[in-house]
Design an enzyme around this catalytic site. Structure first.
Site, PDB file in Angstrom:
ATOM      1  N   CYS A 173      -5.043   6.200  -4.019  1.00 45.62           N
ATOM      2  CA  CYS A 173      -4.382   4.748  -3.859  1.00 45.62           C
ATOM      3  C   CYS A 173      -2.848   5.062  -4.486  1.00 45.62           C
ATOM      4  CB  CYS A 173      -5.180   4.000  -4.849  1.00 45.62           C
ATOM      5  SG  CYS A 173      -4.138   2.140  -4.940  1.00 45.62           S
ATOM      6  N   CYS A 208       0.973  -1.083   0.014  1.00 41.71           N
ATOM      7  CA  CYS A 208       0.079  -0.100  -0.254  1.00 41.71           C
ATOM      8  C   CYS A 208       0.956   1.328   0.144  1.00 41.71           C
ATOM      9  CB  CYS A 208      -0.996  -0.053   1.345  1.00 41.71           C
ATOM     10  SG  CYS A 208      -1.871   1.361   1.479  1.00 41.71           S
TER      11      CYS A 208
HETATM   12  N1  LIG Z   1      -6.177  -2.765  -1.948  1.00 46.69           N
HETATM   13  C1  LIG Z   1      -4.923  -2.727  -2.383  1.00 46.69           C
HETATM   14  C2  LIG Z   1      -3.534  -2.489  -1.480  1.00 46.69           C
HETATM   15  C3  LIG Z   1      -3.636  -1.167  -1.241  1.00 46.69           C
HETATM   16  C4  LIG Z   1      -3.485  -0.128  -1.971  1.00 46.69           C
HETATM   17  C5  LIG Z   1      -3.280   1.421  -1.338  1.00 46.69           C
HETATM   18  N2  LIG Z   1      -4.442   1.841  -1.040  1.00 46.69           N
HETATM   19  C6  LIG Z   1      -2.239   2.043  -1.935  1.00 46.69           C
HETATM   20  O1  LIG Z   1      -2.261   3.421  -1.480  1.00 46.69           O
HETATM   21  O2  LIG Z   1      -1.162   1.868  -2.779  1.00 46.69           O
HETATM   22  C7  LIG Z   1      -4.663  -4.469  -2.830  1.00 46.69           C
HETATM   23  O3  LIG Z   1      -4.988  -5.304  -1.963  1.00 46.69           O
HETATM   24  O4  LIG Z   1      -4.033  -4.490  -3.851  1.00 46.69           O
END
Ligand SMILES: N[C@@H](CCC[C@H](N)C(=O)O)C(=O)O
Length: 264
Positions: free
Chosen positions: A202, A75
């Site tokens: 994200c 993340c």
């Molecule tokens: N939900 C994603 C992992 C988290 C991504 C995140 N919010 C970021 O900032 O990169 C997954 O399970 O692939």
């Protein structure tokens, strides 16, 4: 019942429950508990939960769980937030190296709390280009598609369909929709796997979009502004024939509050 001190952090609106687990007290395999702590009605609320732990080879370790309670891949925004948390805990003063599921990450924090986080290299031959989308791995898997009128785009429905499509079974993917704003800036909206909704930002998604836009020739810039629903982040990189490297994700990461919650 046990009282647990937690902190809440956000990075451009991607929010996390943050727990100092250096004493290893936290029941890490309790998916139900983590899901409950991330629940916005029955718990604290967050897109994910992050544990800060000791690491034998680095300043600390990041363990990341999505809001569904399952441990997941990297993340980027959580990475920026845990750097801010480690700085708050006085684990380092200006720059740090920490371990995460995708390996070691170097990061710096400035006086305004802006965190620059080094992301993994992306080999060019791993970037899968299709007619209307690109798929790449920036620590987490990302589907990137260009759209028009992104403000009114149905990110939830379209993102969910792609995330659960046969193409990405069984593990699924995160889905980013992009609109170009200028030579070196893009607006994105992301449907996140494991949150099963659109989030306000994200970090691995912003990184994936910046690299994709350069790789597709939409920009020649190597420092790209990404506008997300929760603010702005910058992604910069170097590249050679084989790969994108020195990939940096930069943006604000803030402590929102501290609290105590009882767990069984
Ligand atoms: N939900 C994603 C992992 C988290 C991504 C995140 N919010 C970021 O900032 O990169 C997954 O399970 O692939």
């Amino acid at each position: 019942m046990k009282n647990v001190t937690f902190f809440k952090y956000q990075g451009t609106g991607n929010d996390f429950v943050m727990i100092d687990n250096r004493t290893e007290f936290f029941p890490k395999r309790n998916v139900e508990l983590i899901e409950k702590l991330c629940n916005r009605r029955f718990g604290i609320g967050g897109d994910g939960l992050i544990l800060l732990e000791n690491d034998p080879t680095a300043d600390f370790k990041m363990v990341y769980y999505n809001a569904d309670g399952n441990e997941s891949t990297m993340c980027g925004n959580g990475g920026r937030c845990i750097v801010s948390f480690a700085h708050f805990l006085e684990i380092f003063s200006k720059d740090t190296t920490f371990n995460a599921i995708d390996g070691l990450h170097h990061a710096t924090i400035n006086e305004e709390g802006i965190v620059a986080l080094q992301m993994i290299d992306v080999a060019k031959d791993t970037i899968k280009k299709d007619t209307d989308f690109t798929f790449l791995f920036t620590g987490s898997p990302h589907h990137v598609a260009m759209v028009s009128d992104i403000t009114n785009y149905n990110v939830f429905e379209k993102g969910k369909n792609i995330r659960y499509s046969d193409e990405y079974k069984p593990s699924g993917t995160n889905v980013n929709f992009v609109e170009q704003l200028s030579n070196d800036s893009f607006k994105i909206r992301t449907y996140e796997r494991g949150v099963e909704n659109e989030t306000l930002s994200c970090g691995t998604g912003a990184t994936a979009v910046a690299i994709t836009m350069n790789n597709l020739g939409k920009t020649v810039a190597n420092k790209i502004s990404i506008q997300v629903e929760g603010g702005d982040v910058q992604v910069s990189f170097d590249q050679n024939e084989e790969k994108y490297y020195n990939v940096m994700l930069t943006g604000a990461a803030k402590q929102v509050f501290k609290g105590e919650i009882s767990i069984e």
